[in-house]
Design a protein around this motif. Structure first.
Motif, PDB file in Angstrom:
ATOM      1  N   LEU A  21       0.822  -1.209   0.000  1.00  0.00           N
ATOM      2  CA  LEU A  21       0.000   0.000   0.000  1.00  0.00           C
ATOM      3  C   LEU A  21       0.855   1.257   0.000  1.00  0.00           C
ATOM      4  O   LEU A  21       0.514   2.253  -0.649  1.00  0.00           O
ATOM      5  CB  LEU A  21      -0.932  -0.005   1.217  1.00  0.00           C
ATOM      6  CG  LEU A  21      -1.826   1.224   1.389  1.00  0.00           C
ATOM      7  CD1 LEU A  21      -2.743   1.401   0.184  1.00  0.00           C
ATOM      8  CD2 LEU A  21      -2.656   1.098   2.672  1.00  0.00           C
ATOM      9  N   VAL A  22       1.968   1.230   0.704  1.00  0.00           N
ATOM     10  CA  VAL A  22       2.865   2.396   0.729  1.00  0.00           C
ATOM     11  C   VAL A  22       3.355   2.712  -0.685  1.00  0.00           C
ATOM     12  O   VAL A  22       3.291   3.866  -1.143  1.00  0.00           O
ATOM     13  CB  VAL A  22       4.055   2.139   1.676  1.00  0.00           C
ATOM     14  CG1 VAL A  22       5.096   3.251   1.539  1.00  0.00           C
ATOM     15  CG2 VAL A  22       3.581   2.051   3.118  1.00  0.00           C
ATOM     16  N   PHE A  23       3.834   1.699  -1.382  1.00  0.00           N
ATOM     17  CA  PHE A  23       4.295   1.915  -2.763  1.00  0.00           C
ATOM     18  C   PHE A  23       3.138   2.298  -3.675  1.00  0.00           C
ATOM     19  O   PHE A  23       3.291   3.095  -4.603  1.00  0.00           O
ATOM     20  CB  PHE A  23       4.990   0.659  -3.286  1.00  0.00           C
ATOM     21  CG  PHE A  23       6.326   0.398  -2.658  1.00  0.00           C
ATOM     22  CD1 PHE A  23       7.429   1.155  -3.006  1.00  0.00           C
ATOM     23  CD2 PHE A  23       6.484  -0.598  -1.709  1.00  0.00           C
ATOM     24  CE1 PHE A  23       8.674   0.930  -2.425  1.00  0.00           C
ATOM     25  CE2 PHE A  23       7.710  -0.845  -1.124  1.00  0.00           C
ATOM     26  CZ  PHE A  23       8.808  -0.075  -1.481  1.00  0.00           C
ATOM     27  N   MET A  24       1.965   1.736  -3.404  1.00  0.00           N
ATOM     28  CA  MET A  24       0.781   2.031  -4.203  1.00  0.00           C
ATOM     29  C   MET A  24       0.386   3.504  -4.076  1.00  0.00           C
ATOM     30  O   MET A  24       0.019   4.159  -5.057  1.00  0.00           O
ATOM     31  CB  MET A  24      -0.360   1.128  -3.738  1.00  0.00           C
ATOM     32  CG  MET A  24      -1.447   0.876  -4.750  1.00  0.00           C
ATOM     33  SD  MET A  24      -2.691  -0.220  -4.054  1.00  0.00           S
ATOM     34  CE  MET A  24      -1.754  -1.730  -3.887  1.00  0.00           C
ATOM     35  N   CYS A  25       0.448   4.026  -2.862  1.00  0.00           N
ATOM     36  CA  CYS A  25       0.082   5.433  -2.636  1.00  0.00           C
ATOM     37  C   CYS A  25       1.079   6.381  -3.278  1.00  0.00           C
ATOM     38  O   CYS A  25       0.697   7.417  -3.834  1.00  0.00           O
ATOM     39  CB  CYS A  25      -0.028   5.706  -1.135  1.00  0.00           C
ATOM     40  SG  CYS A  25      -1.470   4.968  -0.343  1.00  0.00           S
ATOM     41  N   SER A  43       8.267   7.919  -8.285  1.00  0.00           N
ATOM     42  CA  SER A  43       7.050   7.167  -8.596  1.00  0.00           C
ATOM     43  C   SER A  43       7.327   6.044  -9.589  1.00  0.00           C
ATOM     44  O   SER A  43       6.721   4.967  -9.505  1.00  0.00           O
ATOM     45  CB  SER A  43       5.979   8.113  -9.161  1.00  0.00           C
ATOM     46  OG  SER A  43       5.532   9.013  -8.153  1.00  0.00           O
ATOM     47  N   LEU A  44       8.252   6.264 -10.523  1.00  0.00           N
ATOM     48  CA  LEU A  44       8.641   5.205 -11.456  1.00  0.00           C
ATOM     49  C   LEU A  44       9.293   4.044 -10.710  1.00  0.00           C
ATOM     50  O   LEU A  44       9.029   2.865 -11.007  1.00  0.00           O
ATOM     51  CB  LEU A  44       9.591   5.761 -12.513  1.00  0.00           C
ATOM     52  CG  LEU A  44      10.171   4.758 -13.520  1.00  0.00           C
ATOM     53  CD1 LEU A  44       9.053   4.060 -14.291  1.00  0.00           C
ATOM     54  CD2 LEU A  44      11.129   5.458 -14.477  1.00  0.00           C
ATOM     55  N   ILE A  45      10.123   4.357  -9.728  1.00  0.00           N
ATOM     56  CA  ILE A  45      10.734   3.315  -8.897  1.00  0.00           C
ATOM     57  C   ILE A  45       9.652   2.542  -8.149  1.00  0.00           C
ATOM     58  O   ILE A  45       9.705   1.301  -8.035  1.00  0.00           O
ATOM     59  CB  ILE A  45      11.749   3.934  -7.922  1.00  0.00           C
ATOM     60  CG1 ILE A  45      12.937   4.514  -8.700  1.00  0.00           C
ATOM     61  CG2 ILE A  45      12.235   2.904  -6.905  1.00  0.00           C
ATOM     62  CD1 ILE A  45      13.903   5.306  -7.841  1.00  0.00           C
ATOM     63  N   VAL A 100       8.902  -1.503  -8.217  1.00  0.00           N
ATOM     64  CA  VAL A 100       8.792  -2.327  -7.009  1.00  0.00           C
ATOM     65  C   VAL A 100       7.430  -3.010  -6.946  1.00  0.00           C
ATOM     66  O   VAL A 100       7.328  -4.198  -6.611  1.00  0.00           O
ATOM     67  CB  VAL A 100       9.028  -1.462  -5.753  1.00  0.00           C
ATOM     68  CG1 VAL A 100       8.772  -2.277  -4.483  1.00  0.00           C
ATOM     69  CG2 VAL A 100      10.450  -0.915  -5.743  1.00  0.00           C
ATOM     70  N   LEU A 101       6.367  -2.261  -7.272  1.00  0.00           N
ATOM     71  CA  LEU A 101       5.028  -2.853  -7.270  1.00  0.00           C
ATOM     72  C   LEU A 101       4.932  -3.998  -8.269  1.00  0.00           C
ATOM     73  O   LEU A 101       4.303  -5.036  -7.992  1.00  0.00           O
ATOM     74  CB  LEU A 101       3.991  -1.779  -7.620  1.00  0.00           C
ATOM     75  CG  LEU A 101       3.330  -1.027  -6.467  1.00  0.00           C
ATOM     76  CD1 LEU A 101       2.393   0.036  -7.019  1.00  0.00           C
ATOM     77  CD2 LEU A 101       2.592  -1.970  -5.542  1.00  0.00           C
ATOM     78  N   GLY A 102       5.518  -3.815  -9.440  1.00  0.00           N
ATOM     79  CA  GLY A 102       5.501  -4.875 -10.441  1.00  0.00           C
ATOM     80  C   GLY A 102       6.176  -6.135  -9.922  1.00  0.00           C
ATOM     81  O   GLY A 102       5.670  -7.252 -10.118  1.00  0.00           O
TER      82      GLY A 102
END
Length: 459
Positions: free
Chosen positions: A48-52, A227-229, A233-235
Motif C-alpha cells: 500500500l505504501v508503494f501504491m500510494c 514514482s517510477l521506482i 517495485v510494485l511490479g
C-alpha cells in the motif's frame, strides 16, 4: 487533473481474486516472514505504501505551472493564454486515452508493464517540460506536457486497479481514501514548496530567469522518478504474489464499446454536462489563482500559494467523510445541487467581495469534495453494468476536452478582460449547472427514488 479516485463504482464490480483466505504454498512446517507473506497484513501495508506513492509524482508535477505562474509568465515572456496552454496540452491526449487506457492495461501491456510504461511517460514528459524551460523553448514545454498527459490519466487507472487487486473487500474504501489523500498531499506540497525551490535555485544561479525555472522543474521531476521506482517495485511484488498465490494478473474491468454511446439515456448526458461545467470552474481557476490572490488581496507569493492549495488540503480528509455521508443518506442529485450552490457562493465571494479568501477557498474545497463523492457514482444508477466502462471513459474524455478548451478560453479572457470578468464567466458556468441539476432531478425521478429505497433497505 479530472478526479480519477471517483472510479470506485466501476472498479468495485470487478472479479479480481482477493488475497485473503489463501496460504502461500511451501514445504510443510515452513512459514514466510510476515513482511514477505502476501497474505499477511504487514506485507499488504508495505504494498500500500508503494501504491500510494505511485501517483505522487504525477499529482505533484501536474500543478507545477500553477505554483510558478508568475515565474512562467515573466521568465518565458508569456501571456496568460499561452500559459494556460500548459494545462490544455495535458488534457488533449486524454480526450482519447480515457477510452483506451483500460484496454491497453488489460489486453496489451498487462497491469504491471502498463504501470511502468505510463510512469515512464510521466517521468519523461516532466523532464522534457523542464528542458523546454531550461532552453527557453516554449514549444518544448508544450510537448513535455503532452507526453506527461499521455501517462498521467492512465497511471491513475493502473493505481486503482492495483488497489482492487490487493484490497478488494472491506479495506478497499480505506485504501481509496488513502490514495486520494496522498494525491492531494502531492498537489499541496507542490503548491507550497515550488516557489521556495525556485528562489533557492535563483540564488544559486545568480538571478531569476528561465534557467532557474527549468532547474526548478528538473528538481520536481525527481518525484516522478521516485514514482517510477515505486512502479517497478510494485511490479516485482505483484509478480511475486502471483507466483506464490497462483493468482491471475489484475484487470481494470473497463470494457469500452463506442457503439454503446448511442444508447446512453438522457440523465447520463445531463451528468456529463454537470461534470464538464463544474470542473472547468475549479481547475482552470486554481491554475490562475496565485496571481489573482496577489493582485486583489495583496497577498505575498507564499500566502497566495497557500490559499490556492487549500482546496486540495481540504479534499484529502473530507472526501472519505463526505463519501460515507452520501452513501448513508442517498439522494446524490440533491448533494450535487448543494455542492453547485456552495461553489457558486464561493466564486461570488471571490469576485464581488474583499472578504478573507480563505473563507471562500475553504468552502470551495468542501464543495469540490462533495460533488466528487456524489456525482461520479450516479453514472452507475442510470446505465447498466455492461456500459459502465464506456460511460466512465466517455465522461473522462469530455471532461478533458472541456478542461482543454476552457483553459485556453480562461487565459484569453484574463488577458483581455481581467479577473472580474473571468470570475463572472466561472459563475455563469456554475449557474448553468444548477439548472441542469434541476432538470436531472425530474428526468431521473424514478431512478433517484429507487436509489433512496435501496439505501433505506441497506440501513
Amino acid at each position: 487533473m479530472a478526479d480519477h479516485e471517483e472510479r470506485r463504482s466501476l472498479l468495485g464490480n470487478q472479479d479480481e481474486v482477493s488475497f485473503r483466505g489463501r496460504r502461500p504454498p511451501g514445504k510443510p512446517g515452513t512459514k514466510l516472514p510476515a513482511i514477505c507473506d502476501p497474505n499477511h497484513l504487514l506485507h499488504r501495508v508495505l504494498v500500500l505504501v508503494f501504491m500510494c506513492f505511485l501517483g505522487f509524482g504525477s499529482y505533484f508535477c501536474y500543478d507545477n505551472p500553477a505554483a510558478l505562474q508568475t515565474q512562467f509568465i515573466k521568465d518565458l515572456d508569456l501571456n496568460t493564454a499561452k500559459f494556460m496552454q500548459l494545462y490544455a496540452w495535458y488534457s488533449w491526449p486524454n480526450v482519447v486515452l480515457c477510452f483506451f487506457g483500460g484496454f491497453l492495461l488489460d489486453r496489451v501491456f498487462g497491469i504491471r508493464l502498463g504501470t511502468i510504461i505510463f510512469s515512464f511517460f510521466v517521468c519523461v514528459g516532466q523532464v522534457i517540460f523542464a528542458l523546454g524551460a531550461l532552453l527557453n523553448h516554449f514549444w518544448l514545454c508544450e510537448l513535455g506536457r503532452f507526453v506527461f498527459g499521455v501517462g498521467g490519466e492512465s497511471l491513475a487507472v493502473a493505481q486503482n486497479t492495483y488497489a482492487v487487486n490487493w484490497f478488494k473487500g472491506k479495506e478497499l474504501n480505506l485504501v481509496f481514501g488513502l490514495q486520494l489523500s496522498m494525491a492531494r498531499l502531492g498537489s499541496t506540497v507542490n503548491m507550497n514548496i515550488m516557489g521556495w525551490v525556485y528562489s533557492k535555485v535563483a540564488d544559486l544561479v545568480g538571478s531569476p530567469g528561465y534557467t532557474a525555472l527549468g532547474a526548478s522543474l528538473m528538481i520536481a521531476s525527481v518525484t516522478c522518478l521516485f514514482s517510477l521506482i515505486c512502479a517497478l517495485v510494485l511490479g516485482y511484488l505483484d509478480r511475486r504474489a502471483e507466483k506464490i498465490l497462483h493468482k491471475e494478473e489484475g484487470k481494470t474491468g473497463e470494457v469500452i464499446k463506442l457503439t454503446d454511446v448511442k444508447d446512453f439515456p438522457l440523465p447520463l448526458w445531463l451528468i456529463f454536462i454537470i461534470c464538464v461545467g463544474y470542473y472547468v470552474a475549479i481547475f482552470p481557476f486554481i491554475g490562475l489563482g496565485q496571481v489573482f490572490f496577489i493582485e486583489k488581496f495583496n497577498f505575498s507569493p507564499a500566502e497566495a500559494r497557500a490559499v490556492n492549495s487549500i482546496v486540495y488540503i481540504i479534499s484529502a480528509p473530507a472526501s472519505p467523510v463526505l463519501g460515507f455521508m452520501v452513501d448513508k443518506t442517498g439522494r446524490n442529485v440533491i448533494w450535487v445541487m448543494i455542492a453547485v450552490i456552495t461553489t457558486l457562493a464561493a466564486h461570488m465571494m471571490l469576485a464581488f467581495t474583499f472578504w478573507n479568501p480563505w473563507i471562500a477557498m475553504s468552502l470551495l474545497g468542501v464543495s469540490y469534495s462533495l460533488l466528487a463523492c456524489a456525482l461520479w457514482p450516479m453514472v452507475a444508477f442510470v446505465v447498466p453494468e455492461h456500459q459502465l466502462g464506456t460511460a466512465y471513459g466517455f465522461m473522462q474524455s469530455i471532461q478533458n476536452l472541456g478542461l482543454a478548451l476552457i483553459a485556453m478560453a480562461a487565459g484569453t479572457i484574463l488577458d483581455t478582460k481581467g479577473y472580474l470578468i473571468l470570475e463572472v464567466f466561472f459563475c455563469t458556468c456554475i449557474c448553468s449547472e444548477y439548472f441542469v441539476c434541476v432538470f436531472l432531478t425530474f428526468s431521473a425521478f424514478d431512478t433517484l427514488n429507487l436509489q433512496k429505497t435501496a439505501t433505506s433497505d441497506e440501513e
